[in-house]
Design a protein around this motif. Structure first.
Motif, PDB file in Angstrom:
ATOM      1  N   GLY A   1       0.826  -1.208   0.000  1.00 30.49           N
ATOM      2  CA  GLY A   1       0.000   0.000   0.000  1.00 30.49           C
ATOM      3  C   GLY A   1       0.856   1.251   0.000  1.00 30.49           C
ATOM      4  O   GLY A   1       0.581   2.223  -0.705  1.00 30.49           O
ATOM      5  N   ALA A   2       1.916   1.242   0.813  1.00 28.07           N
ATOM      6  CA  ALA A   2       2.812   2.390   0.865  1.00 28.07           C
ATOM      7  C   ALA A   2       3.536   2.558  -0.477  1.00 28.07           C
ATOM      8  O   ALA A   2       3.703   3.675  -0.983  1.00 28.07           O
ATOM      9  CB  ALA A   2       3.814   2.237   1.999  1.00 28.07           C
ATOM     10  N   ALA A   3       3.955   1.440  -1.075  1.00 24.67           N
ATOM     11  CA  ALA A   3       4.647   1.491  -2.366  1.00 24.67           C
ATOM     12  C   ALA A   3       3.703   2.009  -3.454  1.00 24.67           C
ATOM     13  O   ALA A   3       4.088   2.824  -4.288  1.00 24.67           O
ATOM     14  CB  ALA A   3       5.190   0.122  -2.725  1.00 24.67           C
ATOM     15  N   ALA A   4       2.468   1.544  -3.434  1.00 27.54           N
ATOM     16  CA  ALA A   4       1.481   1.991  -4.411  1.00 27.54           C
ATOM     17  C   ALA A   4       1.178   3.465  -4.218  1.00 27.54           C
ATOM     18  O   ALA A   4       1.033   4.224  -5.190  1.00 27.54           O
ATOM     19  CB  ALA A   4       0.206   1.157  -4.296  1.00 27.54           C
ATOM     20  N   SER A   5       1.100   3.912  -2.990  1.00 28.18           N
ATOM     21  CA  SER A   5       0.847   5.316  -2.688  1.00 28.18           C
ATOM     22  C   SER A   5       2.001   6.189  -3.177  1.00 28.18           C
ATOM     23  O   SER A   5       1.790   7.258  -3.748  1.00 28.18           O
ATOM     24  CB  SER A   5       0.631   5.484  -1.181  1.00 28.18           C
ATOM     25  OG  SER A   5       0.406   6.825  -0.867  1.00 28.18           O
ATOM     26  N   GLU A   6       3.224   5.708  -2.948  1.00 31.84           N
ATOM     27  CA  GLU A   6       4.396   6.454  -3.429  1.00 31.84           C
ATOM     28  C   GLU A   6       4.407   6.515  -4.961  1.00 31.84           C
ATOM     29  O   GLU A   6       4.710   7.550  -5.541  1.00 31.84           O
ATOM     30  CB  GLU A   6       5.679   5.790  -2.917  1.00 31.84           C
ATOM     31  CG  GLU A   6       5.943   5.990  -1.445  1.00 31.84           C
ATOM     32  CD  GLU A   6       7.172   5.221  -0.955  1.00 31.84           C
ATOM     33  OE1 GLU A   6       7.972   4.753  -1.819  1.00 31.84           O
ATOM     34  OE2 GLU A   6       7.314   5.092   0.261  1.00 31.84           O
ATOM     35  N   GLU A   7       4.075   5.387  -5.590  1.00 33.70           N
ATOM     36  CA  GLU A   7       4.029   5.335  -7.050  1.00 33.70           C
ATOM     37  C   GLU A   7       2.957   6.278  -7.585  1.00 33.70           C
ATOM     38  O   GLU A   7       3.167   6.993  -8.558  1.00 33.70           O
ATOM     39  CB  GLU A   7       3.775   3.895  -7.517  1.00 33.70           C
ATOM     40  CG  GLU A   7       3.654   3.732  -9.026  1.00 33.70           C
ATOM     41  CD  GLU A   7       4.969   3.959  -9.755  1.00 33.70           C
ATOM     42  OE1 GLU A   7       4.918   4.098 -10.999  1.00 33.70           O
ATOM     43  OE2 GLU A   7       6.032   4.028  -9.129  1.00 33.70           O
ATOM     44  N   LEU A   8       1.806   6.297  -6.939  1.00 32.25           N
ATOM     45  CA  LEU A   8       0.712   7.179  -7.336  1.00 32.25           C
ATOM     46  C   LEU A   8       1.136   8.645  -7.199  1.00 32.25           C
ATOM     47  O   LEU A   8       0.894   9.461  -8.092  1.00 32.25           O
ATOM     48  CB  LEU A   8      -0.540   6.891  -6.489  1.00 32.25           C
ATOM     49  CG  LEU A   8      -1.787   7.689  -6.840  1.00 32.25           C
ATOM     50  CD1 LEU A   8      -2.209   7.412  -8.281  1.00 32.25           C
ATOM     51  CD2 LEU A   8      -2.918   7.339  -5.890  1.00 32.25           C
ATOM     52  N   GLU A   9       1.800   8.987  -6.137  1.00 37.43           N
ATOM     53  CA  GLU A   9       2.261  10.365  -5.923  1.00 37.43           C
ATOM     54  C   GLU A   9       3.309  10.746  -6.975  1.00 37.43           C
ATOM     55  O   GLU A   9       3.295  11.849  -7.506  1.00 37.43           O
ATOM     56  CB  GLU A   9       2.836  10.514  -4.505  1.00 37.43           C
ATOM     57  CG  GLU A   9       3.262  11.923  -4.163  1.00 37.43           C
ATOM     58  CD  GLU A   9       2.139  12.947  -4.269  1.00 37.43           C
ATOM     59  OE1 GLU A   9       2.463  14.112  -4.612  1.00 37.43           O
ATOM     60  OE2 GLU A   9       0.956  12.619  -4.047  1.00 37.43           O
ATOM     61  N   ARG A  10       4.201   9.809  -7.301  1.00 36.37           N
ATOM     62  CA  ARG A  10       5.210  10.070  -8.324  1.00 36.37           C
ATOM     63  C   ARG A  10       4.552  10.305  -9.677  1.00 36.37           C
ATOM     64  O   ARG A  10       4.912  11.227 -10.420  1.00 36.37           O
ATOM     65  CB  ARG A  10       6.188   8.890  -8.407  1.00 36.37           C
ATOM     66  CG  ARG A  10       7.374   9.150  -9.344  1.00 36.37           C
ATOM     67  CD  ARG A  10       8.232   7.915  -9.560  1.00 36.37           C
ATOM     68  NE  ARG A  10       7.536   6.826 -10.248  1.00 36.37           N
ATOM     69  CZ  ARG A  10       7.263   6.795 -11.554  1.00 36.37           C
ATOM     70  NH1 ARG A  10       7.619   7.795 -12.323  1.00 36.37           N
ATOM     71  NH2 ARG A  10       6.636   5.763 -12.091  1.00 36.37           N
ATOM     72  N   LEU A  11       3.549   9.508 -10.012  1.00 37.17           N
ATOM     73  CA  LEU A  11       2.832   9.667 -11.276  1.00 37.17           C
ATOM     74  C   LEU A  11       2.070  10.987 -11.315  1.00 37.17           C
ATOM     75  O   LEU A  11       2.012  11.650 -12.357  1.00 37.17           O
ATOM     76  CB  LEU A  11       1.886   8.488 -11.506  1.00 37.17           C
ATOM     77  CG  LEU A  11       2.562   7.151 -11.834  1.00 37.17           C
ATOM     78  CD1 LEU A  11       1.524   6.028 -11.873  1.00 37.17           C
ATOM     79  CD2 LEU A  11       3.311   7.243 -13.157  1.00 37.17           C
ATOM     80  N   ARG A  12       1.490  11.404 -10.200  1.00 37.83           N
ATOM     81  CA  ARG A  12       0.795  12.693 -10.131  1.00 37.83           C
ATOM     82  C   ARG A  12       1.773  13.839 -10.368  1.00 37.83           C
ATOM     83  O   ARG A  12       1.481  14.784 -11.092  1.00 37.83           O
ATOM     84  CB  ARG A  12       0.115  12.866  -8.767  1.00 37.83           C
ATOM     85  CG  ARG A  12      -1.168  12.122  -8.641  1.00 37.83           C
ATOM     86  CD  ARG A  12      -1.875  12.475  -7.345  1.00 37.83           C
ATOM     87  NE  ARG A  12      -3.094  11.705  -7.232  1.00 37.83           N
ATOM     88  CZ  ARG A  12      -3.490  11.076  -6.150  1.00 37.83           C
ATOM     89  NH1 ARG A  12      -2.751  11.129  -5.049  1.00 37.83           N
ATOM     90  NH2 ARG A  12      -4.617  10.398  -6.125  1.00 37.83           N
TER      91      ARG A  12
END
Length: 170
Positions: free
Chosen positions: A16-27
């Motif tokens: 979840g933390a990795a996905a959240s970080e990935e989502l923030e990077r993509l944003r």
């Protein structure tokens, strides 16, 4: 026997933390690309406006140069009209001088008259306003010029209005 397909809670939190970080990077990447797009659109719009302005300035400058060449002709006409009356011969000579001055100014601008009388009819340069049956000239030969035509640097400005011979024997 019940098999639980769920991962242990520690692994879920890490994913979840990795996905959240990935989502923030993509944003952030998306925001950076949108910002870059907006800047490029603004730069292109400024380029287009500058190009239109420069083209207009060039046309204005070219027009000013053409007018400068024609002003001496206007001055000559003004002087001719303000002088006391003279003989018709002197007046005619003055008008011929002004006519030559005007044609010289037009030649400096690249304007050339189309030679028509006696030439073969060319629909790209001549506009036939009358066809005349005659044995005294070749078929499709220009008999006379009713209005002179002009080119500007080999581009047709106005065709010469001409009378053209048709030979009834042919």
């Amino acid at each position: 026997m019940d098999i639980d397909h769920e991962l242990p809670p520690a692994e879920n939190e890490q994913e979840g933390a990795a996905a959240s970080e990935e989502l923030e990077r993509l944003r952030q990447e998306r925001d950076a690309l949108l910002d870059r797009l907006a800047r490029l659109q603004a730069e292109f719009d400024n380029f287009r406006k500058r190009n239109v302005r420069e083209q207009q300035e060039f046309r204005d400058y070219a027009l000013a140069e053409a007018i400068k060449l024609l002003l001496p002709v206007v001055d000559s006409f003004d002087r001719a009209l303000s002088t006391p009356e003279r003989s018709s011969e002197e007046f005619h000579q003055g008008i011929e001088l002004i006519n030559r001055q005007l044609h010289d100014a037009l030649a400096k601008l690249g304007v050339q008259p189309i030679e028509a009388s006696g030439a073969a009819f060319d629909p790209n340069l001549h506009q036939a306003v009358q066809m005349v049956e005659t044995d005294e000239a070749e078929d499709h030969q220009v008999l006379d010029e009713l209005q002179r035509g002009y080119t500007l640097k080999n581009r047709l400005l106005r065709p010469a209005m001409v009378r053209v011979a048709t030979n009834p024997k042919k």
